[in-house]
Design an enzyme around this catalytic site. Structure first.
Site, PDB file in Angstrom:
ATOM      1  N   ASP A  25      60.030 -32.136  58.158  1.00 24.43           N
ATOM      2  CA  ASP A  25      59.833 -31.544  56.736  1.00 24.43           C
ATOM      3  C   ASP A  25      58.437 -30.999  56.383  1.00 24.43           C
ATOM      4  OD1 ASP A  25      58.930 -34.093  56.927  1.00 24.43           O
ATOM      5  OD2 ASP A  25      60.048 -35.010  55.458  1.00 24.43           O
TER       6      ASP A  25
ATOM      7  N   ASP B 108      76.278 -37.324  60.970  1.00 25.43           N
ATOM      8  CA  ASP B 108      75.929 -37.326  62.643  1.00 25.43           C
ATOM      9  C   ASP B 108      76.798 -38.838  63.188  1.00 25.43           C
ATOM     10  OD1 ASP B 108      74.877 -35.305  63.191  1.00 25.43           O
ATOM     11  OD2 ASP B 108      72.901 -35.982  63.182  1.00 25.43           O
TER      12      ASP B 108
END
Lengths: 254, 865
Positions: B453, B309
């Site tokens: 998550d 990123d």
């Protein structure tokens, strides 16, 4: 009684060195050991500190018609060994080998061993170089473990099959291969080991003997590496190799 | 035996000779010799003096000695002298009993008592009881449903009676004593049955406590008391919920073994490995990429994707040079979750393994984790532990690295394993494998919250998929470096959990079993612990400062109820968690975090779509020791408050009405405990130095040292990093600093040689700096060290189970050390003032008596005795 024969796949592969160190290392495990030198170069004795100028040995003894067992020596460390002896001329060597031409003395070595008063767990270690004369063939035939010493080069890997054939005419003995002079910083050594492992499987010792300068220095000072450099890698390799060879004598075959 | 009579002069001469006075040349010369010259050899009495008066220079007398010598004599008369301390254990720190002042030891010898003959008898009794209980449980009677329900019913009614029956003080004390005795016996029994028994007892007494608190200890007449009391009761209710949910979660850890993949490797499914990164230095991520490349798996079914990123050129070049895929995207929407989703759209393996960019996988990672997927088609997630090979700020600042279990060890050692029993093991963002199809079915990685998550796992569970947890550390990474980074990470987690609580509350909605609801719920409730913790830290002040009876009951009664509730709870937890969490240390972690998670959790609860989050920074350096004042300000204010409370308590116990004195003392005790925890928090906030960018990890591996002259020496590594290593050669070598050597290490049976330069030598140790040439060697080094299959298996070897009293001492001493460090930092802050104060401190300490030094050898000791 366990009988080992050690043969170099090529000259200088390190068979004599291995024979001497196995004798010491197996002796350190608490077994009675006796090392025979069947190489006319007569260098096994140097590992045990014997004087270069002393010419005694098996060949002169037998040629002189004296009993073979009186030619044995004991090193300062208590290792019993039988030097080949110094023969001045090639003719004398041929004369000595001729003593064993068939059909004469075909079972000489077995008879010798039978007369020895030693315990069952004793180890007889023989340095038996190529080519196989009748005498040497007889030693190999009497051996329950036959060890071929390979150098990490192309010759070893291409020869390994042929050596296996000549070392094992029968199935009563196990055949082992030891890679000596291994240097992990050289790519070829990795490749040769990989090939050998694929080719030989469990018959190739899991322990390699490293190319360790301590070994050459030890011989130069007429010692084994166990005395000369006990914490060297070579000493560690040879000790573990001795354990591998003695741990399960009949298990690994090629 | 008869001896010839000896005349007294001769005796005296002997005696004097023994004490260094030579009388052979007449008395006068003897006395002169004593005064004027140094006798041959130091006489024994001088040793004795030097030992017992270590701070006094008898050769340079000082008028102050007139006071110092009597003081020291008094000290010697009252305090036991130190025995020579045994050699310190490796890695031991201040809490090592060998370093306790000797005069403290007898009072703290309690833990040792517990291992005496009484303990042995107890264990034997426990074993017999255990056999008996097992036999009872095996009765076929229990297989019938009506019998089971009947027993449940009876037990329920009895428990209800036990919880609600009011008792007077004496009866409650008797009850508490009996329960404690029972718990003490059960504690020595091994196995899950004893655990369940302890859990039931603990729930019953804790519920009884809450019931008592609610029914009799709220003062409804005083609005202020009532408000304070209700606040405290709320905090206690939270604690009770966490306790009960925690028991459910950890009652029966599944301890799932790894399942092997089929022999035929053509049946192994294709796996994509994702390594998301944003701003981490390439040096940190290289190891992970190189290790991922060498995972033992068919090469045609393993694809590695670096998801950058940060869109950095060096990453693209590196990925190209080592033959892994490199993915970027035009924007950074939804941070890590968005990054993973983008990669999901650009890859196609049946499975996806995810590693944080600093988590180095071991070569066996996939073979350990993939087996269950082939066995269970509904299995969507396999999680493995996050292992950290560097110290987190708590461990570093407290000096407890690898000695006391850290926060993560409780979670990955016990809680996840317990979750797995309820099919509720959750995804932790890294070191996990997911099945692509279900993941896409629930819409990819969840983007609505900052803890994508756990949220993703929750969705998978809701959709009816299963998860598994395999408690074998198969990857290792860096812990957070500084306390502020650590707190930042926890703030993110607590925010995320609060967001899930709002968006996708596990207690409601369909698709979850009640076990799963409790496991998820507890994970979230845990992060709501900030306010209750602050309430506990300030509650006693309500009485000490404002005279508000927040627990409206006589102090003895409070003790009889509260000590039972807390004691049984902590004994039960110690029984369950002993190997993964030591008593009292957990308090420290939670206290430090409490203040900081209050605001983010509250903000996220009320406005879940609020601000952005920070990426956890790793791999940094702490160049100077410093005291994080920003971090510790809240604790300093709490300390000040509690200090004032303590002072008020002292004032009140002197001037206040005598009937209140017991309550005052009770609250002062509580305040004192709070002050200790806060001292520990301060201790954590003073950062120790951290100078290495590549962490040296203690690793004992066989190695060969290649000397420049061609000789090879057998050795063992002491520690290894990507920068260098410490070797312990089997023999002394003539190596000098600056020499170039090489070191062999093994990957399985394959030997690799790495060039290195010697940077320091000592008699037994060589410190080396690697001189690696190229990526191939770097990759081989990772494989020989960090990504060995067994690299992290015996990390906690030799660590004992929880010893509560022992840990209490460590905890107390860390609290005290916190104040000491605070003092030092404050003094150094106000420089000139500091020097003056330090001087006066020194002046005071000059007068103080000292512990005598240990004897040089025993001969002197006996000659004195």
């Amino acid at each position: 009684m366990n009988v080992i024969s050690i043969t170099g796949a090529s000259g200088g592969a390190g068979a004599t060195m291995l024979a001497a160190h196995l004798a010491v290392s197996i002796g350190q495990q608490g077994h009675r050991t006796l090392a025979f030198d069947f190489s006319p170069f007569n260098t096994l004795r140097l590992h045990f500190g014997m004087d270069w100028n002393v010419t005694d040995g098996l060949a002169p003894q037998l040629l002189a018609g004296k009993p073979w067992n009186e030619a044995a020596w004991r090193s300062p460390d208590g290792i019993d060994f039988m030097p080949y002896g110094t023969l001045e001329h090639d003719s004398a060597r041929q004369q000595f080998e001729a003593l064993f031409d068939p059909p004469r003395a075909a079972r000489w070595f077995s008879d010798c061993l039978a007369t020895l008063d030693i315990p069952d767990d004793a180890w007889i270690i023989n340095d038996v170089p190529f080519p196989f004369t009748p005498l040497r063939a007889q030693i190999v035939a009497a051996s329950t473990i036959r060890v071929a010493v390979l150098a990490p080069d192309a010759m070893s890997s291409s020869n390994a099959g042929r050596i296996a054939d000549s070392l094992r005419p029968d199935t009563n003995a196990s055949l082992r291969f030891v890679l000596n002079g291994y240097d992990a910083s050289r790519d070829l050594d990795h490749d040769v080991r990989y090939l050998l492992r694929a080719q030989l499987g469990n018959a190739l010792a899991p322990v390699v003997v490293h190319r360790d300068e301590s070994l050459r220095e030890a011989l130069a000072s007429k010692q084994t590496v166990f005395d000369y450099a006990p914490s060297s890698q070579a000493a560690s390799d040879l000790t573990r190799l001795a354990f591998w060879l003695t741990a399960a004598p009949q298990s690994a075959t090629a | 035996m008869s001896a010839a009579p000896v005349d007294w002069r001769t005796r005296l001469r002997w005696l004097l000779t023994r004490y260094g006075i030579d009388t052979a040349h007449g008395w006068r010369m003897g006395i002169a010799s004593l005064l004027l010259r140094q006798p041959n050899g130091t006489p024994p009495w001088r040793h004795w003096l030097a030992r017992h008066f270590p701070h006094i220079r008898f050769d340079q007398p000082h008028p102050g000695d007139l006071l110092r010598i009597p003081l020291q004599l008094l000290w010697l008369a009252l305090v036991r002298p130190a025995r020579p301390a045994p050699v310190l254990r490796r890695g031991s720190r201040w809490y090592d009993p060998a370093r306790w002042p000797a005069w403290l030891r007898p009072r703290l010898a309690l833990p040792a008592l517990a291992h005496g003959p009484a303990q042995a008898a107890m264990a034997q009794y426990g074993n017999r009881a255990s056999t008996w209980i097992t036999r009872f449980a095996d009765l076929s009677l229990w297989q019938r449903a009506p019998v089971r329900y009947l027993v449940w019913g009876i037990a329920g009614v009895l428990a209800l009676l036990c919880v609600t029956t009011p008792l007077d003080t004496v009866s409650q004390l008797v009850f508490a004593t009996l329960i404690f005795a029972l718990v003490f016996v059960i504690q020595s029994i091994q196995g899950p049955l004893a655990t369940l028994l302890l859990i039931s007892l603990s729930i019953v007494v804790s519920s009884r406590y809450l019931w008592w608190r609610f029914s009799t200890t709220l003062n409804w007449d005083q609005p202020l008391d009532w408000l304070w009391g209700l606040l405290l009761l709320g905090a206690e209710l939270h604690t009770w919920l966490i306790l009960v949910f925690g028991y459910v979660q950890t009652a029966w850890p599944l301890q799932r073994p790894a399942v092997s993949l089929p022999q035929d490797t053509s049946l192994w499914p294709a796996v994509d490995i994702f390594i998301p990164t944003y701003n981490e230095p390439l040096d940190l991520v290289r190891k992970t990429i190189l290790a991922a490349r060498e995972i033992d798996y068919p090469a045609d079914r393993l694809n590695i994707y670096v998801l950058d990123d940060g869109r950095r050129e060096e990453y693209r070049l590196f990925a190209g040079s080592v033959g892994v895929h490199y993915l970027t995207r035009p924007d950074n929407r939804h941070a890590k979750a968005g990054n993973l989703n983008h990669a999901l759209a650009h890859s196609h393996g049946e499975f996806v393994a995810i590693f944080d960019c600093d988590h180095i996988p071991t070569r066996s990672f996939l073979q350990t984790s993939m087996g269950w997927f082939l066995r269970d088609r509904k299995l969507a997630l396999v999680q493995t532990p996050h292992h950290f090979y560097s110290a987190d700020p708590f461990e570093r600042n407290l000096g407890t690295f690898r000695v006391v279990p850290n926060e993560g060890e409780l979670f990955y050692g016990l809680i996840q394993d317990g979750n797995d029993f309820w099919n509720a093991a959750f995804f932790c963002g890294s070191c996990a494998v997911l099945r692509r199809e279900p993941l896409l079915e629930v819409g990819g990685v969840a983007v609505e919250t900052v803890t994508e998550d756990a949220h993703t796992a929750l969705r998978l569970h809701r959709a009816g998929y299963r998860s598994a947890y395999i408690k074998i550390p198969q990857a290792a990474g860096l812990a957070t470096e500084t306390l502020s980074a650590h707190i930042g990470q926890r703030i993110r987690w607590s925010r995320g959990m609060a967001q899930i609580f709002r968006f996708d509350n596990p207690f409601f909605g369909k698709g979850l079993s009640w076990g799963q609801r409790i496991c998820y719920g507890n994970a979230m409730m845990h992060f709501f612990g900030g306010i209750p913790r602050l309430v506990f830290l300030t509650s006693p002040l309500a009485f000490l400062l404002f005279h508000s009876y927040i627990i409206y009951a006589p102090p003895v009664m409070v003790l009889a109820y509260a000590l039972l509730h807390m004691g049984v709870g902590s004994m039960t937890n110690s029984h369950i968690q002993g190997r993964y969490r030591y008593s009292f240390w957990g308090e420290l972690y939670e206290t430090v975090l409490s203040w900081y998670i209050v605001r983010p959790t509250a903000a996220a609860l009320f406005n879940p779509r609020g601000s952005a989050f920070n990426v956890t920074a790793k791999g940094g350096l702490v160049e100077h020791e410093f005291f994080d004042l920003t971090i510790s300000t809240p604790f300093l204010s709490l300390i000040a408050l509690n200090g004032i409370g303590l002072a008020a308590g002292i004032a009140r116990s002197v001037f206040g009405p005598p009937e209140e004195i017991a309550t005052v003392w009770l609250n002062m005790g509580w305040t004192f405990y709070n002050l200790l925890i806060l001292g520990g928090a301060i201790f954590v906030a003073s950062e120790a130095r951290q100078l290495r960018i590549s962490h040296r990890v203690r690793m004992e591996l066989p190695a060969i040292l290649h000397l420049p002259d061609g000789r090879l020496v057998r050795c063992t590594t002491e520690d290894v990093s990507m920068g260098g290593a410490a070797l312990l050669p089997a023999t002394g070598t003539a190596i000098r600093t600056g020499d170039t050597v090489a070191v062999s290490l093994w990957r399985g049976t394959e030997e690799y040689v790495f060039p290195a330069r010697v940077i320091a030598t000592s008699a037994t140790r060589l410190r080396l700096h690697w001189q690696l040439t190229g990526t191939q060697q770097e990759s081989a080094l990772v494989q020989c060290t960090f990504s060995r299959a067994d690299a992290w298996i015996d990390w906690t070897r030799g660590r004992p189970a929880d010893r509560p009293l022992f840990n209490l001492f460590g905890f107390v001493s860390s609290g005290v050390s916190g104040y000491r460090r605070l003092g030092i930092h404050l003094l150094s802050r106000f420089d000139s003032l500091g020097i003056r104060h330090a001087g006066s401190l020194q002046r005071i300490s000059w007068w103080l008596p000292r512990q005598p030094l240990p004897p040089l050898n025993t001969d002197h000791e006996t000659s004195i005795a």
